[in-house]
Design an enzyme around this catalytic site. Structure first.
Site: not given
Length: 269
Positions: A79, A140-142, A156
């Site tokens: 996400a 979470a993507c990050f 990131k």
């Protein structure tokens, strides 16, 4: 030098953004439009889920309270809360040597354009290699870098995801101008509040925003200009400003209505 199309789409909903990205892949696959780089924003803010991510990882009621849209991407990954950011998408035929090869190989090629764009902003970033990856994170993507993504001082800086469809490569990614960690962790589901708090504190050491690392305020237009120049130089292409074709606009409207705005798609897993 190849001529690619450059599109500035402005700000629109999550469903509309994903519909446009998919419509471009169809048109590029048909050969009716050239390879395309698109920059866009999100209005209202939107939480995008990776294609295979479970809908249970979202706090749906909190999203409604915050006025945050939710959309499922056609690409993988985890996400991303799209708010104070610039998003890019890159679409090209799979056989194009500028993006060809495995997913990891094409990630590396595209990341060179992103790296050049970061340098133009004045940010010293580096491309993460295989050996730099470790550990598991949240939804979470990050929370952690993937292969060949950009990091600044170990954190990131750009979150990207990719898919292959219609004979094309579609990669899009989030270039965070300012990161709202509190809101991100409010809209993601955790089994216990203690876990949420612990993961949130750990996350702050894994992700960064451009303004934070640049040490100054940035505008979306400044980021777009730098990243456009970076893609042109990093990929060795000539970017020509253009617009969506009639075919793309019509297909995007259909996909927005029947796919990306549907509960069946967004809560399919």
């Amino acid at each position: 030098m190849q001529k690619w199309r450059l599109i500035h789409s402005g700000y629109t909903s999550g469903a509309r953004n994903m519909a446009i990205d998919e419509a471009i892949t169809v048109a590029v696959g048909e050969g009716s439009v050239p390879p395309t780089i698109r920059f866009y924003g999100w209005n209202p803010p939107c939480l995008s889920l990776g294609y295979a991510q479970k809908a249970g990882e979202v706090e749906w009621e909190v999203c409604r309270q915050y006025g945050v849209d939710v959309v499922r991407r056609p690409t993988g990954g985890r996400a991303i809360l799209h708010d104070q950011e610039v998003t890019y998408s890159l679409t090209a035929p799979e056989e194009d040597p500028l993006v060809s090869g495995s997913i990891l190989e094409s990630y590396l090629k595209i990341s060179r354009g992103l790296l050049a764009g970061m340098e133009k902003i004045g940010i010293k970033a580096e491309i993460v290699s295989h050996k730099d990856l470790s550990g598991l994170g949240t939804g979470a993507c990050f929370d952690s870098p993937s292969f060949y993504e950009l990091v600044v001082q170990g954190r990131k800086a750009v979150g990207s995801a990719q898919t292959r469809k219609n004979g094309t490569v579609l990669q899009h990614g989030s270039i965070i101008r300012e990161l709202d960690v509190e809101q991100l962790f409010a809209v993601l589901h955790f089994p216990k509040s203690e876990i949420r708090a612990r993961m949130k504190e750990a996350f702050k050491n894994k992700a960064c925003s451009l303004q934070e690392v640049a040490g100054r305020s940035l505008t979306d237009q400044e980021i777009i200009q730098a990243m456009g120049q970076g893609f042109a130089e990093g990929l060795g292409i000539d970017l020509v400003t253009g617009s969506l074709s009639k075919r793309e606009l019509e297909l995007a409207e259909e996909l927005e209505l029947n796919k990306y705005n549907s509960v069946e798609w967004n809560q399919k897993r």
